[in-house]
Design a protein around this motif. Structure first.
Motif, PDB file in Angstrom:
ATOM      1  N   ARG A  53     -27.935  -8.410  64.579  1.00 40.54           N
ATOM      2  CA  ARG A  53     -26.524  -8.034  64.635  1.00 40.54           C
ATOM      3  C   ARG A  53     -26.027  -7.897  66.082  1.00 40.54           C
ATOM      4  O   ARG A  53     -24.906  -8.284  66.389  1.00 40.54           O
ATOM      5  CB  ARG A  53     -26.310  -6.734  63.866  1.00 40.54           C
ATOM      6  CG  ARG A  53     -24.923  -6.534  63.329  1.00 40.54           C
ATOM      7  CD  ARG A  53     -24.483  -7.676  62.438  1.00 40.54           C
ATOM      8  NE  ARG A  53     -23.467  -7.181  61.531  1.00 40.54           N
ATOM      9  CZ  ARG A  53     -22.638  -7.919  60.853  1.00 40.54           C
ATOM     10  NH1 ARG A  53     -22.694  -9.228  60.943  1.00 40.54           N
ATOM     11  NH2 ARG A  53     -21.754  -7.400  60.066  1.00 40.54           N
ATOM     12  N   ILE A  77     -17.037  -5.805  60.199  1.00 41.81           N
ATOM     13  CA  ILE A  77     -17.647  -4.520  60.537  1.00 41.81           C
ATOM     14  C   ILE A  77     -16.624  -3.670  61.276  1.00 41.81           C
ATOM     15  O   ILE A  77     -15.583  -4.156  61.699  1.00 41.81           O
ATOM     16  CB  ILE A  77     -18.926  -4.699  61.387  1.00 41.81           C
ATOM     17  CG1 ILE A  77     -18.631  -5.464  62.693  1.00 41.81           C
ATOM     18  CG2 ILE A  77     -20.014  -5.407  60.586  1.00 41.81           C
ATOM     19  CD1 ILE A  77     -19.836  -5.648  63.603  1.00 41.81           C
ATOM     20  N   SER A  80     -15.959   0.414  65.903  1.00 42.50           N
ATOM     21  CA  SER A  80     -16.932   1.318  66.545  1.00 42.50           C
ATOM     22  C   SER A  80     -18.337   0.712  66.514  1.00 42.50           C
ATOM     23  O   SER A  80     -19.130   0.925  67.431  1.00 42.50           O
ATOM     24  CB  SER A  80     -16.919   2.689  65.879  1.00 42.50           C
ATOM     25  OG  SER A  80     -17.268   2.584  64.508  1.00 42.50           O
ATOM     26  N   THR A  81     -18.633  -0.056  65.485  1.00 41.52           N
ATOM     27  CA  THR A  81     -19.935  -0.727  65.386  1.00 41.52           C
ATOM     28  C   THR A  81     -20.041  -1.826  66.435  1.00 41.52           C
ATOM     29  O   THR A  81     -21.074  -1.964  67.100  1.00 41.52           O
ATOM     30  CB  THR A  81     -20.142  -1.309  63.972  1.00 41.52           C
ATOM     31  OG1 THR A  81     -20.019  -0.251  63.018  1.00 41.52           O
ATOM     32  CG2 THR A  81     -21.502  -1.964  63.831  1.00 41.52           C
ATOM     33  N   GLU A  84     -20.649  -0.118  69.690  1.00 42.45           N
ATOM     34  CA  GLU A  84     -22.025   0.385  69.777  1.00 42.45           C
ATOM     35  C   GLU A  84     -23.007  -0.754  70.060  1.00 42.45           C
ATOM     36  O   GLU A  84     -23.893  -0.626  70.903  1.00 42.45           O
ATOM     37  CB  GLU A  84     -22.420   1.113  68.484  1.00 42.45           C
ATOM     38  CG  GLU A  84     -23.856   1.598  68.458  1.00 42.45           C
ATOM     39  CD  GLU A  84     -24.196   2.632  69.533  1.00 42.45           C
ATOM     40  OE1 GLU A  84     -25.412   2.824  69.782  1.00 42.45           O
ATOM     41  OE2 GLU A  84     -23.301   3.246  70.134  1.00 42.45           O
ATOM     42  N   TYR A  85     -22.863  -1.887  69.376  1.00 36.09           N
ATOM     43  CA  TYR A  85     -23.755  -3.022  69.618  1.00 36.09           C
ATOM     44  C   TYR A  85     -23.572  -3.564  71.033  1.00 36.09           C
ATOM     45  O   TYR A  85     -24.541  -3.931  71.696  1.00 36.09           O
ATOM     46  CB  TYR A  85     -23.541  -4.127  68.599  1.00 36.09           C
ATOM     47  CG  TYR A  85     -24.087  -3.813  67.221  1.00 36.09           C
ATOM     48  CD1 TYR A  85     -25.266  -3.106  67.057  1.00 36.09           C
ATOM     49  CD2 TYR A  85     -23.423  -4.235  66.091  1.00 36.09           C
ATOM     50  CE1 TYR A  85     -25.756  -2.813  65.797  1.00 36.09           C
ATOM     51  CE2 TYR A  85     -23.914  -3.956  64.831  1.00 36.09           C
ATOM     52  CZ  TYR A  85     -25.086  -3.243  64.684  1.00 36.09           C
ATOM     53  OH  TYR A  85     -25.572  -2.965  63.441  1.00 36.09           O
TER      54      TYR A  85
END
Length: 106
Positions: A53, A77, A80-81, A84-85
């Motif tokens: 991911r 998605i 925020s994801t 984060e990634y």
């Protein structure tokens, strides 16, 4: 922020732009040829310590330069994801650079 221009076809798989399916074709600086986000994601995943991911998010950032909300929408998605990634990817890049620097000191 506007997205970078794209090329017409991926030299690896022949894919063309299909943003609704998360496929964007563009030039990745380290590759130097037209490549789609899926092939670049696989390239990152196979050759780095990034998760699948993280590789997918990194490929979209590299190819499109799109803001996190656009990438999040394309990948289905949360923004925020994506953030984060992207943060984890930058952290891994920095740790890799530090490792190379330390190995060069010996």
């Amino acid at each position: 922020m506007s997205e970078r221009g794209t090329e017409s076809e991926c030299t690896n798989c022949g894919a063309t732009d299909e943003p609704e399916h998360g496929i964007i074709v563009g030039i990745a600086d380290d590759i130097g040829t037209s490549i789609c986000t899926i092939c670049l994601s696989e390239h990152f995943y196979d050759r780095t310590v990034l998760s699948e991911r993280e590789s997918e998010v990194a490929a979209n950032i590299t190819i499109t330069g799109a803001p996190p909300e656009t990438i999040a929408e394309r990948l289905g998605i949360a923004q925020s994801t994506v953030n984060e990634y992207a943060r984890r990817t930058q952290e891994k890049i920095e740790k890799s650079r530090e490792t190379v620097a330390l190995l060069g000191e010996e």
